[in-house]
Design a protein around this motif. Structure first.
Motif, short mmCIF file in Angstrom:
data_model
loop_
_atom_site.label_atom_id
_atom_site.label_comp_id
_atom_site.label_asym_id
_atom_site.label_seq_id
_atom_site.Cartn_x
_atom_site.Cartn_y
_atom_site.Cartn_z
N GLY A 15 35.16 40.60 14.08
CA GLY A 15 35.60 39.75 15.19
C GLY A 15 34.52 39.59 16.24
N ALA A 16 33.79 40.67 16.53
CA ALA A 16 32.70 40.61 17.51
C ALA A 16 31.58 39.70 17.02
N ILE A 17 31.26 39.79 15.74
CA ILE A 17 30.22 38.94 15.16
C ILE A 17 30.63 37.46 15.23
N PHE A 18 31.87 37.18 14.86
CA PHE A 18 32.36 35.80 14.92
C PHE A 18 32.40 35.29 16.37
N THR A 19 32.69 36.18 17.30
CA THR A 19 32.69 35.79 18.72
C THR A 19 31.31 35.33 19.14
N LEU A 20 30.29 36.06 18.73
CA LEU A 20 28.91 35.70 19.08
C LEU A 20 28.50 34.39 18.43
N ILE A 21 28.88 34.23 17.15
CA ILE A 21 28.55 32.99 16.45
C ILE A 21 29.24 31.80 17.11
#
Length: 219
Positions: A15-21
């Motif tokens: 979820g954190a990675i997708f938030t950054l993307i």
């Protein structure tokens, strides 16, 4: 029932990675970056045509992503989960959908991107980024994928349902481009946002329910 022996892993990092993307994508869209312009032109050229059958399909299927339709589907799913006493899943569903759609409203008014300046094949108002149809469908059918993984034991039905659930937001996003009410980058941003909230929502479910159950079993 929950698979407490081997539940899916926590999705907080995903979820954190997708938030950054998603954040990076939103910045590119709001700044009207050349990459986004090229991305939109390329996808539009691949997707759009004047075939009557395709037009008819797109104008009809796009309605499945309408806010009112997604709301009704969410309420039905919520009620079904409550009836079967799957309370954590019911609140996971409601919380994720409320958060995703509420945040979508905020972002739309923060970016204020105008819709494509071409003839729209269906009515659409408001701002363009991100696509509300894409956010709502990615979130709802993403939730259904999570519930399918958690609740369905038969591998055949689990695989089949996951494929079906995944196709809905893809097709709905496709129709929003085809009927000229969204840029491809709006749709892609909507998918990113919807998936992000599903991953973060499941992480809350994992920590506040599944881990509690695991601890109770080990006690």
């Amino acid at each position: 029932m929950i698979n407490t022996k081997r539940p899916p892993r926590d999705t907080l990092w995903a979820g954190a990675i997708f938030t950054l993307i998603y954040a990076a994508w939103a910045v590119l869209v709001s700044s009207n970056a050349e990459f986004i312009q090229n991305f939109d032109k390329t996808i539009i050229n691949l997707v759009c045509n004047n075939d009557p059958a395709n037009v008819a399909f797109a104008k009809t299927f796009t309605n499945l992503g309408n806010t009112s339709t997604i709301l009704i589907e969410t309420i039905i799913l919520f009620i079904i989960l409550i009836v079967f006493k799957q309370y954590p899943y019911a609140w996971f569903t409601a919380g994720t959908m409320i958060a995703a759609n509420g945040y979508n409203w905020v972002i739309k008014h923060a970016v204020e991107r105008a819709r494509p300046a071409v003839h729209h094949l269906v009515y659409a108002d408001g701002f363009s980024f991100p696509s509300g149809h894409s956010v709502g469908s990615a979130a709802l059918f993403g939730i259904l994928i999570v519930l399918t993984i958690l609740l369905i034991k038969n591998k055949f039905w689990k695989t089949l349902l996951i494929i079906i659930w995944a196709l809905f937001p893809l097709l709905i996003g496709y129709t929003r481009i085809f009927v000229h009410v969204h840029y491809p980058s709006d749709v892609f941003g909507g998918w990113l946002e919807g998936i992000t909230f599903v991953l973060l929502g499941y992480s809350f479910l994992y920590h506040y329910y599944i881990e509690v159950k695991l601890m109770e079993q080990r006690a």
